[in-house]
Design an enzyme around this catalytic site. Structure first.
Site, PDB file in Angstrom:
ATOM      1  CE  LYS A 150      -2.490 -21.119 -12.120  1.00  0.00           C
ATOM      2  NZ  LYS A 150      -2.426 -20.565 -10.755  1.00  0.00           N
ATOM      3  CB  THR A 151       2.587 -20.243  -8.802  1.00  0.00           C
ATOM      4  OG1 THR A 151       1.280 -20.817  -8.861  1.00  0.00           O
ATOM      5  CG2 THR A 151       2.827 -19.691  -7.407  1.00  0.00           C
ATOM      6  NE  ARG A 157      -4.881 -30.947 -12.515  1.00  0.00           N
ATOM      7  CZ  ARG A 157      -4.372 -29.735 -12.727  1.00  0.00           C
ATOM      8  NH1 ARG A 157      -3.696 -29.137 -11.779  1.00  0.00           N
ATOM      9  NH2 ARG A 157      -4.501 -29.136 -13.900  1.00  0.00           N
ATOM     10  CG  ASP A 168      -3.241 -17.381  -9.797  1.00  0.00           C
ATOM     11  OD1 ASP A 168      -3.343 -17.657 -11.017  1.00  0.00           O
ATOM     12  OD2 ASP A 168      -2.686 -18.139  -8.979  1.00  0.00           O
ATOM     13  CD  GLU A 169      -6.168 -21.042 -10.450  1.00  0.00           C
ATOM     14  OE1 GLU A 169      -6.823 -21.169 -11.509  1.00  0.00           O
ATOM     15  OE2 GLU A 169      -5.332 -21.872 -10.079  1.00  0.00           O
ATOM     16  CD  GLN A 175      -6.003 -25.624 -15.601  1.00  0.00           C
ATOM     17  OE1 GLN A 175      -5.827 -26.214 -14.532  1.00  0.00           O
ATOM     18  NE2 GLN A 175      -5.056 -24.901 -16.167  1.00  0.00           N
TER      19      GLN A 175
END
Length: 748
Positions: A36-37, A622, A222-223, A253
């Site tokens: 996504k980044t 992770r 974002d997020e 998340q």
């Protein structure tokens, strides 16, 4: 000019769709490890180089300063110097920038300080004192938490007072109003105020609203699953004229409801923007398929989510190792020995390993085991650099130089190093200042003027304290004035050196602490000076403001070690909450037991149980190559032991994905030959209820009792194997102290 083909060439089909969908609202549902980044960075490059949008007309919001730095680095690789024109940063840093820019138009002191958590608690203590709040019954932390939650929902002190329905609410309302007044007097804002004040600015000032709505042609957040109501409202205000709002996130998340994050923001985005387009990023570039399938099996149990099917081209990979230890010591030994084995057999550097746990308390046994096996580690979550006493002392001097109205900084260092200014003197000075409705530093200036005029010994304006203390305080005030002159004419390093020299801070450290500790603290001051030197290129006043603002806005996430370099040489010990956004080749998740993960606080709350499931999902995703899920049959805590069954999340994972390993089997075999306390404990493992290791209820939480009705938790404490909860119930019921094992409380 970079071509569209160059920007899009390394993206998969959904990523390209997310980058090239320019007009109107866009929801990008990005699974963990889906790039996504990269998508956001390429989208910005596409807007500028292909569509021709000026960088200054793009607003890009990240959730941490660390993420902002990474984003700017990636965008700079595409745009070069033009990336500097972007409005890019966290909600808090962007809002701080806008407030300083528009301070004069909204009646705000441009030199405002930003209070961190410790500063807020200090101010709350004063607010409770002035508002006559009994802090033995109502803890400052609980009150501050209630106020922060109110601000995150844009509830003002006046509205909060009108909506208060019980005694605790009335207490919070009084403290809230006083707390805000003190912030104004101190020329300070807390973190929540940074957002609230910009929302108010855009709502109440038509000219400023039109200015920024016209400026920002594209808004990217974002997020998005971690935004609260105030942040969502802010994003909508910015996109009020040009509805080109792109939000990126993953409901699976969302793990920060305790910070007032509202998962409904992302779940309801399509309802709020009916013409929104949704793009799913489902290809994972981080984990093996076994890890993804196991994580999906866990998260699929949630109702508050949007379905995604994560897949990878990396293959199935190793099975997930599920291990049962006898107790936390054996659990820790297994982790340490397994790391040592993988380092030796697979030549893995220590930096490739992370050990994760639900709460910081679980790190103790792990640290001891790693020390015994000589495995180097880095503990995330200890005292942060900027929270260390000596660092905060020096920063307080510099904050007072910038803003002498800052009573919190004044109180912290007026007697550091010691000047013979005691609590009684400060109390009298504070009383005198309050009578004149001025901050303590201004009161000192008034006293100095009176002394110089010879009017300090009698009359209505007579000095409030003795002559000796008065002289000492005036000398302190004069020193700050001298440092203000230094700040106006010199760079930041020179100012910091001046603070250290004029205060004699080094001499103070070596008089206060033994040589070894003083050396360490002085080294921290040296590191602070290194940071300050990075601002020496800015003009004198601007350097100080920028430095203090950047330091204040550093968050927990910004202090997590960089995992981009696996050769860092240390195993990472970290909580599951802190691990969000990170990745490691090998991950150990410990204490996978009922009552720990999921936490016992979530047992009677479906919403909280879903968040615990999301927390487990975040931890599992992770891992890149190997994942260990570990539990202990027996665990000690709060002076007693508990026998918790395996986490329900383990049962969700298909058995074909798991390789079972257990120390408990060997324990069974060892005790089969005769009576043993171990045999008795194993026989009772499913009979004894779990004993909580931590507080189930925290101050500020809303609860219901079948007899007493609804109330607010005021405070709680562990008493032997039980929890004593003090609750402020509505109406005539009032305050009740209840033992959790007997009180059928329900979270609301």
């Amino acid at each position: 000019m970079v071509t569209a083909e160059h920007i899009l060439e390394d993206l998969n089909a959904p990523q390209r769709e997310a980058v090239t969908t320019i007009a109107g609202p866009l929801l990008i549902l990005a699974g963990p490890g889906s790039g996504k980044t990269r998508v956001i960075a390429h989208r910005i490059a596409y807007l500028v180089d292909v569509i021709g949008v000026a960088p200054w007309r793009i607003l890009s919001v990240t959730f941490t300063n660390k993420a902002a730095r990474e984003m700017r680095s990636r965008v700079s690789a595409h745009l070069g110097e033009a990336a500097g024109d972007l409005m890019l940063g966290t909600f808090h840093s962007i809002c701080a920038r806008l407030l300083r820019t528009e301070a004069d138009r909204i009646g705000l002191n441009r030199q405002f300080n930003i209070y961190d958590d410790a500063d807020q608690m200090s101010l709350m203590k004063r607010a409770c004192e002035y508002a006559n709040v009994d802090t033995k019954r109502f803890k400052e932390r609980a009150i501050l938490g209630a106020i922060s939650h109110a601000k995150s929902e844009l509830v003002s002190p006046e509205t909060y007072a009108r909506q208060a329905r019980d005694y605790f609410g009335e207490v919070v309302a009084r403290a809230y109003d006083t707390y805000q007044q003190l912030l104004v007097e101190n020329g300070a804002l807390d973190f929540d105020d940074l957002i609230v004040r910009v929302v108010e600015m855009l709502q109440n000032h038509e000219g400023l609203r039109e200015k920024y709505q016209e400026r920002f042609l594209h808004v990217l957040v974002d997020e998005f699953q971690d935004t609260n109501i105030a942040q969502y409202q802010l994003a909508r205000l910015f996109a009020g004229k040009h509805p080109n709002i792109c939000v990126v996130g993953d409901p699976d998340q969302s793990i920060y409801s305790w910070r007032s994050a509202d998962i409904r923001n992302i779940l309801n985005f399509e309802r709020d923007f009916p013409d929104a387009k949704t793009v799913l990023l489902e290809q994972n570039y981080r984990s093996t398929q076994n890890i993804l399938d196991a994580a999906h099996a866990v998260i699929a149990g949630n109702k508050q989510r949007k379905e995604k099917s994560l897949w990878t081209s990396a293959g199935g990979g190793e099975p997930i190792v599920a291990y049962e230890a006898y107790d936390e010591a054996e659990e820790a030994d297994f982790v340490a020995n397994e790391i040592a084995t993988l380092v030796e057999e697979e030549r893995r550097p220590y930096g490739e390993f992370a050990v994760m746990y639900r709460t910081n308390a679980h790190s103790r046994a792990l640290e001891e085991a790693l020390i015994r096996t000589r495995v180097p580690y880095a503990l995330v979550g200890g005292t942060r650099f900027y929270e260390r006493r000596e660092v905060k002392d020096v920063l307080a001097y510099m904050r007072l130089v910038q803003n002498p109205h800052d009573a919190v900084s004044f109180t912290r260092i007026v007697n550091v190093p010691g000047r013979g200014i005691g609590t009684k003197t400060l109390s009298e000075l504070d009383r005198w200042a309050r009578e004149r409705e001025v901050p303590p530093y201004t009161a000192l200036q008034l006293i100095a003027e009176q002394e110089n005029a010879g009017a300090g010994r009698s009359g209505a304006g007579a000095r409030p304290i003795g002559a000796k203390q008065t002289r000492t305080l005036i000398e302190f005030q004069e020193m700050i004035a001298e440092l203000q002159n230094v700040a106006e004419k010199n760079n930041l390093s020179t100012l910091l050196d001046g603070v250290l020299e004029r205060t004699g801070y080094r001499k103070y450290l070596y008089a206060e602490f033994d040589e070894a500790e003083a050396d360490e603290r002085w080294e921290n001051i040296g590191e602070l000076r290194n940071v300050a030197s990075e601002y020496d290129g800015l003009s004198a006043g601007h350097g100080l403001v920028s430095f203090l603002e950047d330091v204040a806005l550093i968050s927990d996430a910004d202090t997590v070690p960089d995992t981009d370099d696996p050769h860092s040489g240390r195993v990472t010990l970290i909580t599951l909450h802190s691990a969000k956004g990170l990745e490691y080749p090998v991950v150990f998740m410990t204490a996978m037991e009922e009552g720990v993960l999921p936490h016992i606080r979530s047992f009677d709350d479906a919403m909280q149980m879903e968040e615990e499931r999301r927390l487990c999902y975040v931890g599992m995703t992770r891992a890149k190559q190997r994942l260990y899920l570990i539990r202990a049959f027996k665990r000690y805590g709060m002076g007693s032991s508990s026998h918790n069954p395996p986490s329900r999340f383990l049962k969700d994972i298909p058995q074909q994905l798991i390789a079972q390993r257990s120390a408990v089997r060997s324990q069974h075999e060892a005790v089969e030959r005769g009576p043993s306390r171990f045999r008795e404990e194993f026989a009772r493992r499913d009979e004894r209820p779990p004993v909580p290791e931590e507080l189930v209820y925290a101050g500020g939480e809303r609860v219901r009792h079948p007899r007493f009705g609804e109330g607010i938790v005021v405070s709680s404490q562990m008493v032997k194997d039980d929890q004593e909860v003090t609750v402020a119930f509505k109406g005539e019921v009032g305050i009740k102290k209840l033992m959790l094992s007997f009180a059928p409380l329900e979270k609301l």
